[in-house]
Design an enzyme around this catalytic site. Structure first.
Site, PDB file in Angstrom:
ATOM      1  N   ILE A  51       0.858  -1.094  -0.412  1.00  0.00           N
ATOM      2  CA  ILE A  51      -0.437  -0.729  -0.451  1.00  0.00           C
ATOM      3  C   ILE A  51       0.943   1.454  -0.037  1.00  0.00           C
ATOM      4  O   ILE A  51       0.788   2.229  -0.604  1.00  0.00           O
ATOM      5  CB  ILE A  51      -0.735  -0.405   1.442  1.00  0.00           C
ATOM      6  CG1 ILE A  51      -1.564  -1.226   1.161  1.00  0.00           C
ATOM      7  CG2 ILE A  51      -1.722   1.530   1.772  1.00  0.00           C
ATOM      8  CD1 ILE A  51      -2.650  -1.353   2.203  1.00  0.00           C
ATOM      9  N   CYS A  52       1.961   1.004   0.942  1.00  0.00           N
ATOM     10  CA  CYS A  52       2.741   2.218   0.893  1.00  0.00           C
ATOM     11  C   CYS A  52       3.543   2.793  -0.369  1.00  0.00           C
ATOM     12  O   CYS A  52       3.557   3.991  -0.054  1.00  0.00           O
ATOM     13  CB  CYS A  52       3.655   1.824   1.825  1.00  0.00           C
ATOM     14  SG  CYS A  52       3.137   1.707   3.553  1.00  0.00           S
ATOM     15  N   THR A  53       3.909   1.700  -1.132  1.00  0.00           N
ATOM     16  CA  THR A  53       4.546   1.888  -2.406  1.00  0.00           C
ATOM     17  C   THR A  53       4.075   2.380  -3.108  1.00  0.00           C
ATOM     18  O   THR A  53       3.277   2.970  -4.348  1.00  0.00           O
ATOM     19  CB  THR A  53       4.885   1.029  -3.582  1.00  0.00           C
ATOM     20  OG1 THR A  53       5.999   0.411  -1.805  1.00  0.00           O
ATOM     21  CG2 THR A  53       5.830   0.601  -4.566  1.00  0.00           C
TER      22      THR A  53
END
Length: 158
Positions: A51-53
């Site tokens: 999700i961060c990426t």
């Protein structure tokens, strides 16, 4: 999404807490050193996570919006500068990735954007004007990405 803030942390109208953290190249970046320029401080849990990426790639792909608004984008996680350098190279990020590595999560804690139980920053964004005042705060629960439209709204309000 929590547009009201991040619990007991920093809220819109507060003076942004200062910090000095190394970027992915080991260069110190301090919020006070950026006075005179609006800043978006984007806390995220971990480099290389799914999700961060996706979130940071969305910011990368829409980086022109930040440039047009003359807003300096700072993405902050508890990862080391070495991890962040590899992450920035792998994903072609043109903005600073800051290492809130040691003392572990100190900058995130000062904003109320740290999950002590899990040892990571929360998904919290603080949009700060050129005078150092927080103009907007938004966050999402763990496992949910922040929508790009929310960034557009915050930049337009500056």
């Amino acid at each position: 999404m929590d547009d009201a803030g991040t619990g007991q942390g920093v809220r819109a109208g507060d003076t942004a807490p200062d910090f000095s953290l190394p970027n992915q190249f080991g260069e110190p970046v301090s919020l006070s050193g950026l006075r005179g320029t609006p800043v978006a401080v984007v806390f995220y849990p971990f480099a290389f996570s799914g999700i961060c990426t996706a979130e940071l790639c969305g910011l990368r792909d829409n980086f022109a919006s930040f440039r047009r608004a003359d807003v300096r984008l700072l993405a902050v996680s508890v990862d080391s500068k070495y991890t962040l350098r590899a992450y920035a190279q792998a994903e072609r990020y043109e903005f600073d990735l800051l290492a809130d590595f040691w003392p572990h999560g100190e900058a995130a804690r000062s904003y109320g954007a740290f999950d002590a139980e899990r040892g990571m920053a929360t998904r919290s964004t603080f949009v700060i004007d050129a005078a150092g005042m927080v103009r907007d705060v938004f966050s999402t629960p763990s496992g949910q990405a922040r929508p790009l439209e929310r960034y557009r709204q915050a930049l337009a309000a500056l």
